[in-house]
Design an enzyme around this catalytic site. Structure first.
Site, PDB file in Angstrom:
ATOM      1  N   GLU A 153      -4.652  11.583   1.124  1.00  0.00           N
ATOM      2  CA  GLU A 153      -5.168  12.738   1.852  1.00  0.00           C
ATOM      3  C   GLU A 153      -4.152  13.258   2.880  1.00  0.00           C
ATOM      4  O   GLU A 153      -4.510  13.733   3.961  1.00  0.00           O
ATOM      5  CB  GLU A 153      -6.502  12.378   2.529  1.00  0.00           C
ATOM      6  CG  GLU A 153      -7.324  13.517   3.079  1.00  0.00           C
ATOM      7  CD  GLU A 153      -7.754  14.574   2.055  1.00  0.00           C
ATOM      8  OE1 GLU A 153      -8.392  15.549   2.462  1.00  0.00           O
ATOM      9  OE2 GLU A 153      -7.447  14.416   0.856  1.00  0.00           O
TER      10      GLU A 153
ATOM     11  N   ASP B 232       8.608  10.615   9.071  1.00  0.00           N
ATOM     12  CA  ASP B 232       8.281  11.845   8.358  1.00  0.00           C
ATOM     13  C   ASP B 232       8.447  11.617   6.861  1.00  0.00           C
ATOM     14  O   ASP B 232       9.348  10.890   6.429  1.00  0.00           O
ATOM     15  CB  ASP B 232       9.213  12.970   8.830  1.00  0.00           C
ATOM     16  CG  ASP B 232       8.834  14.307   8.221  1.00  0.00           C
ATOM     17  OD1 ASP B 232       9.369  14.631   7.150  1.00  0.00           O
ATOM     18  OD2 ASP B 232       7.984  15.002   8.805  1.00  0.00           O
TER      19      ASP B 232
END
Length: 226
Positions: free
Chosen positions: A128, A110
């Site tokens: 992105e 994460d």
């Protein structure tokens, strides 16, 4: 009725942009890899990557950036992290050769808790994916932590506020609706100036951004150094 039927498949696709999972997620992962290849190449061109550098790509998706960065670092190492196990599997398959030669690795991880030690990399990239970070400032702090002194961060987005100044036909007829719906769904669309301000607040220096406002929905890449 037709609009409702169309909306549901679109919602399935759009929900998988955030965290691709299952069969639909695998398909979206491959589509994003193809769609974002030119954006990824453009981003890497603005990163000062040398042959022996160590690079971390946060939110690596299907692993295209890892593959292209590995080609730029024949004496280095490239890692990718993603919080979708389906994308981790896809990225592993795409980078099997580099992984077998210990020149790359893909991990589940994460942005707010990167699975690497302090000062481990020369570059951290995020292409992105920044919209989807649960806590962007924590993620930038993590990027700062894992970078070596003088290391570079590069945050690249395909959709930015830069496109609004002089929109192309695609942006005028498609982009506005898409960005407005994205913001309603909690996706905060940023400008280059907003991105560099966030980098500065996270402790990065020499912050700057480059943009191609008429490409797609307004390409932008924000860069900074530790």
């Amino acid at each position: 009725m037709i609009g409702t039927l169309l909306k549901k498949p679109l919602e399935v696709v759009e929900s998988n942009f955030r965290q691709p999972n299952g069969t639909a997620g695998q398909l979206v992962g491959h589509l994003m890899t193809l769609q974002h290849r030119s954006l990824t190449v453009w981003a890497i061109e603005h990163m000062e990557v040398h042959r022996s550098h160590r690079v971390l790509d946060v939110g690596c998706g299907g692993g295209m950036a890892v593959k292209l960065l590995s080609e730029r670092t024949p004496r280095g190492f490239v890692a990718g992290v993603d919080y979708s196990m389906d994308m981790v599997s896809q990225a592993v398959r795409r980078n099997a050769d580099a992984i077998a030669r210990n020149r790359a690795e893909i991990q589940y991880g994460d942005s707010g808790d990167l699975p690497y030690g302090d000062a481990s990399f020369d570059h951290v990239s995020a292409i992105e994916t920044f919209y989807f970070w649960p806590d962007p400032m924590r993620g930038l702090a993590e990027a700062h932590r894992v970078l070596r002194p003088g290391g570079q961060v590069a945050i690249t987005l395909e959709m930015s506020r830069e496109a609004g100044a002089d929109p192309s036909l695609v942006q005028r007829f498609f982009g506005r609706r898409f960005t407005e719906r994205s913001e309603r769904d909690g996706l905060h669309i940023l400008s280059g100036a907003e991105l560099t301000d966030m980098l500065a607040k996270a402790g990065f220096e020499d912050v700057r951004f480059v943009c191609e406002p008429r490409r797609s929905l307004g390409w932008v890449c924000a860069l900074g150094r530790k």
